[in-house]
Design an enzyme around this catalytic site. Structure first.
Site, mmCIF file in Angstrom:
data_model
loop_
_atom_site.group_PDB
_atom_site.id
_atom_site.type_symbol
_atom_site.label_atom_id
_atom_site.label_comp_id
_atom_site.label_asym_id
_atom_site.label_seq_id
_atom_site.Cartn_x
_atom_site.Cartn_y
_atom_site.Cartn_z
ATOM 1 N N ASP A 1 5.189 -19.601 -18.285
ATOM 2 C CA ASP A 1 5.829 -18.290 -18.252
ATOM 3 C C ASP A 1 5.125 -17.363 -17.262
ATOM 4 O OD1 ASP A 1 3.575 -18.236 -19.842
ATOM 5 O OD2 ASP A 1 4.468 -17.060 -21.456
ATOM 6 N N ASN B 1 -3.810 -9.489 -18.415
ATOM 7 C CA ASN B 1 -2.977 -9.051 -19.529
ATOM 8 C C ASN B 1 -2.763 -7.539 -19.550
ATOM 9 O OD1 ASN B 1 -1.443 -10.483 -21.447
ATOM 10 N ND2 ASN B 1 -3.260 -11.536 -22.197
ATOM 11 N N ASP C 1 -5.434 -13.899 -15.635
ATOM 12 C CA ASP C 1 -4.480 -13.226 -16.507
ATOM 13 C C ASP C 1 -5.238 -12.107 -17.205
ATOM 14 O OD1 ASP C 1 -2.735 -12.349 -18.412
ATOM 15 O OD2 ASP C 1 -2.342 -14.310 -19.302
ATOM 16 N N TYR D 1 -9.441 -14.783 -18.801
ATOM 17 C CA TYR D 1 -8.172 -14.770 -19.530
ATOM 18 C C TYR D 1 -8.323 -13.748 -20.654
ATOM 19 C CZ TYR D 1 -4.404 -16.370 -22.610
ATOM 20 O OH TYR D 1 -3.295 -16.422 -23.426
ATOM 21 N N GLU E 1 -5.514 -20.348 -19.933
ATOM 22 C CA GLU E 1 -4.755 -20.858 -21.072
ATOM 23 C C GLU E 1 -4.478 -22.355 -20.930
ATOM 24 O OE1 GLU E 1 -1.211 -19.402 -24.127
ATOM 25 O OE2 GLU E 1 -1.275 -18.547 -22.112
#
Length: 357
Positions: free
Chosen positions: A317, A193, A191, A154, A33
């Site tokens: 985050d 997710n 990530d 990602y 990201e």
């Protein structure tokens, strides 16, 4: 490490990020990201189908030029002499990834999509119509080294509607096909997710009550913790004979304390309001997955941030994660090793390979 926008983090937290790089000195650093648009024809716009140069940033507008100058004067100035940098960028300031490989390590091959996405008949949701050798949102970088491939991804968020569910399902299907058919050992970081088990979120029942609560039952709950995503994630691990390196070294059957170094994503604290819905809650959605045959080489798998105040998150985050692999015959994990010769054959570094994401 999911940086949640590289230029903003360099503007607001460069000192902390620089100290992190100087302390960690990873062999490979994978960023997700980065949110920098890819270069392309003058005036190109999101989704216009025009061919992009996804390994280069777009510098058409004053803001784009300012962002790239910031990246050059801080991040690249600090790492440029020590690392080779590979970018994979989207059409606009969205998604995007980067991989930094410490010199003289040199991958024998670097690719920016998966065969399952590039083949005829593959889902158009993850295929660049102008160049099938890149993912259109810059979500994939895969580097081949001597004894394993390093895949950094990602994953798209599962979202809250059926179009988003289909997009994520197509991604998971392609990843399943990719890991199932591989002939070489794999280290897969990024990530991803997905928090696959109740022990991977701070408040399991609460997360299941969030977001989509419609008729598609296996998509109900917080994206990243829906029953359908978790089932697919575990099936991908089974298909590829992959192991969750962190959970292998840090087993848990119940959610660990919310304040400890157990969650890679944490909710934002209150800023302009007295209460923030996700503050104090966390999810482990960033992972390092390794092939079973690499388990004898696994020395460490760590989460490098903690607490409600997001210590170690450096403005994002998400916090970084770290994995360390040693040669099977060397169990010491010693980091004082002679660098390899620059043979260009994708050699791993001596007895230790440190991967951070």
């Amino acid at each position: 490490w999911n940086v949640n926008g590289l230029p903003p983090q360099l503007k607001n937290a460069w000192s902390e990020f620089r100290s992190f790089l100087e302390k960690e000195r990873p062999d490979v650093l994978c960023l997700q990201e980065v949110r920098m648009a890819a270069a392309g024809p003058r005036g190109c716009k999101r989704g216009d189908g025009q061919r992009r140069r996804r390994g280069e940033p777009k510098c058409d507008t004053p803001q784009e030029r300012s962002d790239w100058q910031l990246v050059q004067s801080t991040f690249l100035a600090a790492v440029g002499s020590d690392y080779s940098v590979y970018w994979s960028l989207a059409d606009w300031k969205y998604s995007g990834t980067a991989m930094l490989v410490r010199k003289p390590l040199k991958p024998s091959r670097v690719s920016y999509t998966l065969p399952a996405f590039a083949q005829e008949g593959a889902s158009s949701l993850h295929q660049d119509p102008a160049n099938k050798t890149w993912h259109p949102e810059g979500r994939i970088i895969c580097a081949s080294f001597q004894s394993f491939d390093l895949l950094a991804t990602y994953a798209p968020n599962n979202g809250n509607d059926e179009a988003a569910f289909a997009r994520r399902a197509a991604w998971d299907s392609a990843l399943s096909a990719e890991v199932k058919g591989r002939q070489r050992p794999l280290v897969w970081v990024g990530d991803i997710n997905c928090a696959p088990e109740p022990a991977d979120v701070s408040h399991p029942e609460w997360f299941l009550q969030q977001c989509y609560q419609g008729e598609v039952e296996d998509m109900c709950g917080q994206p990243g913790f829906t029953p359908g995503e978790r089932k697919r994630y575990l099936s991908i691990l089974d298909a590829g004979r992959l192991v969750d390196s962190y959970r292998r070294l840090h087993p848990a059957s119940e959610p660990p304390p919310a304040g400890g170094p157990y969650y890679t994503w944490r909710g934002h604290p209150p800023v302009h309001q007295p209460v923030a819905k996700y503050h104090g809650k966390g999810m482990r959605i960033d992972h390092c997955l390794i092939s079973e045959e690499l388990l004898p080489r696994l020395k460490e798998s760590s989460i490098l941030g903690h607490s409600e105040g997001r210590i170690g998150f450096m403005g994002s985050d998400h916090c970084p994660i770290r994995a360390r692999l040693v040669n099977a015959e060397d169990k010491t994990g010693c980091t004082s090793v002679a660098p390899p010769s620059d043979s260009g054959n994708g050699s791993d570094r001596g007895d230790v390979v440190t991967v951070e994401s």
